[in-house]
Design a protein around this motif. Structure first.
Motif, short mmCIF file in Angstrom:
data_model
loop_
_atom_site.label_atom_id
_atom_site.label_comp_id
_atom_site.label_asym_id
_atom_site.label_seq_id
_atom_site.Cartn_x
_atom_site.Cartn_y
_atom_site.Cartn_z
N ASP A 225 0.84 -1.20 0.00
CA ASP A 225 0.00 0.00 0.00
C ASP A 225 0.87 1.24 0.00
O ASP A 225 1.68 1.45 0.90
CB ASP A 225 -0.91 0.04 1.23
N VAL A 226 0.72 2.04 -1.02
CA VAL A 226 1.51 3.26 -1.15
C VAL A 226 0.56 4.45 -1.15
O VAL A 226 -0.41 4.48 -1.90
CB VAL A 226 2.33 3.25 -2.46
N VAL A 227 0.83 5.41 -0.30
CA VAL A 227 0.06 6.64 -0.27
C VAL A 227 0.95 7.75 -0.82
O VAL A 227 2.03 8.02 -0.28
CB VAL A 227 -0.40 7.00 1.16
N VAL A 228 0.53 8.37 -1.89
CA VAL A 228 1.29 9.45 -2.49
C VAL A 228 0.63 10.76 -2.11
O VAL A 228 -0.56 10.96 -2.35
CB VAL A 228 1.36 9.31 -4.03
N ILE A 229 1.40 11.63 -1.50
CA ILE A 229 0.87 12.93 -1.12
C ILE A 229 1.03 13.86 -2.32
O ILE A 229 2.13 14.18 -2.73
CB ILE A 229 1.63 13.49 0.10
N ASP A 230 -0.10 14.25 -2.90
CA ASP A 230 -0.06 15.07 -4.10
C ASP A 230 -0.32 16.54 -3.81
O ASP A 230 -0.48 17.34 -4.72
CB ASP A 230 -1.07 14.54 -5.13
N SER A 231 -0.35 16.91 -2.56
CA SER A 231 -0.59 18.30 -2.19
C SER A 231 0.27 18.63 -0.99
O SER A 231 0.48 17.80 -0.10
CB SER A 231 -2.07 18.50 -1.84
N MET A 232 0.74 19.85 -0.94
CA MET A 232 1.56 20.29 0.18
C MET A 232 0.76 20.29 1.47
O MET A 232 1.30 20.13 2.55
CB MET A 232 2.11 21.69 -0.10
N VAL B 139 -1.16 18.17 6.70
CA VAL B 139 -1.47 19.08 7.80
C VAL B 139 -2.93 19.53 7.86
O VAL B 139 -3.38 19.99 8.90
CB VAL B 139 -0.57 20.34 7.77
N LEU B 140 -3.66 19.40 6.77
CA LEU B 140 -5.03 19.93 6.70
C LEU B 140 -6.05 18.90 7.18
O LEU B 140 -6.10 17.78 6.67
CB LEU B 140 -5.35 20.36 5.27
N VAL C 62 -21.37 22.19 0.93
CA VAL C 62 -21.00 20.99 0.17
C VAL C 62 -19.91 21.30 -0.85
O VAL C 62 -18.96 20.51 -1.02
CB VAL C 62 -22.24 20.36 -0.50
N ASP C 63 -19.99 22.45 -1.53
CA ASP C 63 -18.97 22.80 -2.52
C ASP C 63 -17.60 22.98 -1.86
O ASP C 63 -16.59 22.49 -2.37
CB ASP C 63 -19.36 24.08 -3.27
N ALA C 64 -17.56 23.69 -0.75
CA ALA C 64 -16.30 23.91 -0.05
C ALA C 64 -15.75 22.59 0.49
O ALA C 64 -14.53 22.35 0.45
CB ALA C 64 -16.48 24.91 1.09
N ILE C 65 -16.63 21.73 0.97
CA ILE C 65 -16.19 20.43 1.50
C ILE C 65 -15.55 19.61 0.39
O ILE C 65 -14.45 19.07 0.56
CB ILE C 65 -17.37 19.67 2.14
N ASP D 86 -9.92 17.17 -1.26
CA ASP D 86 -8.78 16.72 -2.06
C ASP D 86 -7.46 17.02 -1.37
O ASP D 86 -6.49 16.28 -1.53
CB ASP D 86 -8.80 17.39 -3.44
N ASP D 87 -7.39 18.12 -0.61
CA ASP D 87 -6.15 18.53 0.05
C ASP D 87 -6.06 18.06 1.49
O ASP D 87 -5.00 18.17 2.11
CB ASP D 87 -6.02 20.06 0.01
#
Length: 167
Positions: free
Chosen positions: A24-31, A35-36, A136-139, A144-145
């Protein structure tokens, strides 16, 4: 150059994991991915107390930022100083636990906030965002981040029913 270095690092890390038969590999695609954290809940369900408690605990080990996009946070009731987003971006206060209020109703503003949050990663190791279940839009934009989204409910059937569209 920095992006190429990050990509090369991730590629080397994936090769290392595959060589050690890690499946299982988790790739972090966002800075912001590490932390978020999102806290989603209806008003009067304890969402402000929940985010404040967990953030307070985290702030003992690392600087923590709370961004209230819900518009219904009661942080002042708990004795917190709440900064306005526009003032926060200019003044950049350095506090162990900092609470900021911003407008989360417009998707463009939410995008601008996400872009701006990346500039604070050198000081704040935890960024917690409070959202109302109706946003809902903001969620969907922030999920994704985010590394995790906490759904807060008081377990009443009426409130659980309200949360379903947000989930």
């Amino acid at each position: 150059e920095q992006n190429d270095a990050i990509i090369q690092y991730q590629a080397n890390l994936i090769k290392l994991l595959k060589a050690n038969k890690v499946e299982d590999v988790v790739v972090i695609d966002s800075m912001l991915k590490g932390v978020l954290r999102l806290y989603i809940g209806a008003e009067d369900t304890g969402s402000t107390a929940t985010i404040l408690t967990t953030s307070g605990l985290k702030s003992r080990t690392a600087n923590t930022l709370i961004v209230d996009l819900s518009g219904n946070g009661k942080f002042e009731d708990y004795g917190c100083t709440v900064h306005d987003w526009a003032d926060f971006v200019i003044e950049r206060p350095h506090e162990n636990l900092c609470v900021v209020k911003a407008d989360g109703s417009d998707p463009e503003k939410v995008h601008e906030i996400v872009v701006e949050l990346k500039k604070f990663l050198d000081y704040y190791q935890f960024i917690n965002v409070k959202l109302d279940y109706t946003q809902v839009d903001a969620i969907s934009q922030l999920c994704d981040d985010a590394i995790v989204a906490h759904i807060i409910s008081d377990c009443r059937a009426s409130n659980v029913k309200k949360l379903r569209p947000a989930v």
